[in-house]
Write an enzyme that holds these catalytic residues in place. Structure first.
Site: not given
Ligand code: FCB
Length: 446
Positions: A170, A351
């Site tokens: 990210e 994620e």
């Molecule tokens: C993302 C991050 C991770 C966590 C989630 C909720 O942006 O990569 O580390 O904080 O959000």
């Protein structure tokens, strides 16, 4: 566990996993030679973290990794995404390596291998060595070269022991929250500087990929981007134009350089480029083939130019972070990528998950909203696959409740509940549900 929802069949080689990151779970912040990172500095600065906490101990994963890997194995998932703390293996971010740090990750990989769990490694999940920050951090072009050295060393040591290596997690957050609005480390609020930082992050990605290709390990190489569709609140020309600009500056800003070799003009038109410095070869370095794209998805962006702005209906509710639950946005963005980029590599959902104000009652955590969230997002991914998008895996964020950055320990994303006073781990209802879901998927394919 019963669920009225019909279950979709995923492709037989689809990978099921869970994800974590170093600073959020490891703790042992000053142990065995680890150098401080910008998140140590930031979290120890009064007022930066809502509950005044830090990652000094976190989930104590550094000491409890065997138990945590056993938990992953007990979920029946076959893949684990984690990140390496750069300052643990190279305390200053340049110069000497720290063998004790490498030993920790080597032991972790041994334990994963013993349990037949495939490791997916991320090089940078936001924890820049503080010594590099002291020299300007991501604003200093030299940091990109240090990052490439670090990447090559990890590939040399671990490249044949992990399935994949992602350069960044990210980069949007590092640039926009770290340098744009100061919510994250290193806590700078300067929009123009954040653009330069995003360029250096992309450049460092390209340099790291090149350096790791020279090492020639078996790991697949890629990057993880957080993405969301930006949807206009109404059909008005203003809302639509604003949504397109938002999409250009957040999603295409990272995708286009990597897959098209240029920044999106729509974004450039409205950005403050006064402090932007790029060199002739940069775009070629950034624009080179990668083996996979990681997509992190949590919510959509809802764009209204009214004042006050219109809010989304949030028909499926919001999470404990206040994020709208909008699974269709994930299908949407995956289909848009298929349309916009002809050279897309396989995609992993690296994620996806939900913060819930979980309560431990009589030894149990009945987190039904999380189950519904995951199920709906898996359906959204399945819909994209049916329409021809090559999605190869799903990693739930997160394995454990952990240090949620500037929200400290106040927000819980885990499938596994962590009692921070005792470090006791308890599987939530969602963990049992996920285990069942994955096991049924795997049975279908065996
Ligand atoms: C993302 C991050 C991770 C966590 C989630 C909720 O942006 O990569 O580390 O904080 O959000």
């Amino acid at each position: 566990m019963t669920n009225a929802h019909p279950m979709n069949h995923f492709p037989h080689d689809f990978e099921w996993g869970v994800a974590t990151s170093a600073y959020q779970i490891e703790g042992a912040a000053a142990e065995d030679g680890r150098g401080p990172s910008i998140w140590d500095t930031f979290s120890h600065t009064p007022g930066k973290i809502i509950d005044g906490s830090n990652g000094d101990i976190a989930c104590d994963h550094y000491h409890r990794y065997p138990e945590d890997v056993d938990i992953i194995a007990s979920l029946g998932v076959k893949a684990y995404r984690f990140s390496v703390s750069w300052s643990r293996v190279q305390p200053l971010g340049y110069g000497a390596w720290n063998e004790k740090g490498f030993e920790f990750y080597s032991n972790l990989l041994d334990k994963l291998a013993e349990k037949n769990i495939t490791p997916h490694l991320t090089l940078y999940h936001w924890d820049l060595p503080q010594a590099l920050q002291d020299q300007g951090g991501w604003l200093n072009r030299d940091t990109t070269a240090h990052f490439a050295d670090y990447a090559a060393e990890i590939a040399r040591r671990f490249g044949n022991r992990v399935a994949s290596i992602a350069t960044h997690n990210e980069p949007w957050c590092t640039a926009n929250l770290g340098f744009g609005n100061a919510q994250f480390a290193p806590g700078v609020a300067d929009k123009a500087l954040s653009i330069q930082v995003s360029h250096h992050l992309l450049l460092s990605h390209g340099l790291a990929i090149k350096a790791m290709r020279r090492v020639a390990s078996s790991a697949k190489l890629g990057i993880v981007l957080n993405q969301w569709p930006a949807m206009p609140a109404t059909d008005s020309a203003r809302d639509v134009a604003e949504a397109e600009w938002e999409y250009a500056r957040s999603v295409q800003w990272f995708m286009d350089p990597i897959f098209k070799g240029r920044y999106p003009q729509k974004a450039l038109d409205r950005m403050d480029m006064s402090q932007f410095h790029t060199e002739a070869e940069d775009m070629n370095i950034i624009h080179q083939p990668i083996d996979f794209l990681g997509v992190n998805y949590y919510t959509r962006e809802f764009i209204s130019t009214d004042s006050p702005p219109k809010k989304p209906q949030a028909a499926m509710g919001v999470t404990d972070m206040g994020w709208e639950i909008y699974p269709l946005g994930l299908t949407d963005i995956l289909l848009r990528h298929k349309n916009d980029y002809t050279n897309l590599p396989p995609i992993y959902i690296t994620e996806n998950g939900m913060a819930v104000a979980d309560k431990l009652i009589d030894g149990e955590i009945d987190d039904q909203p999380r189950i519904a969230y995951v199920h709906a997002h898996l359906d959204a991914i399945h819909a994209a696959i049916e329409q021809g998008v090559n999605v190869k895996g799903y990693f739930y964020w997160s394995l454990l409740d952990n240090f949620e950055w500037n929200s400290g320990y106040a927000k819980r994303f885990g499938l596994v509940y962590v009692d921070y006073a005792t470090q006791q781990r308890t599987l939530k209802a969602s963990a049992h549900w996920y285990r069942n879901f994955v096991s049924q998927q795997l049975q279908k394919t065996e």
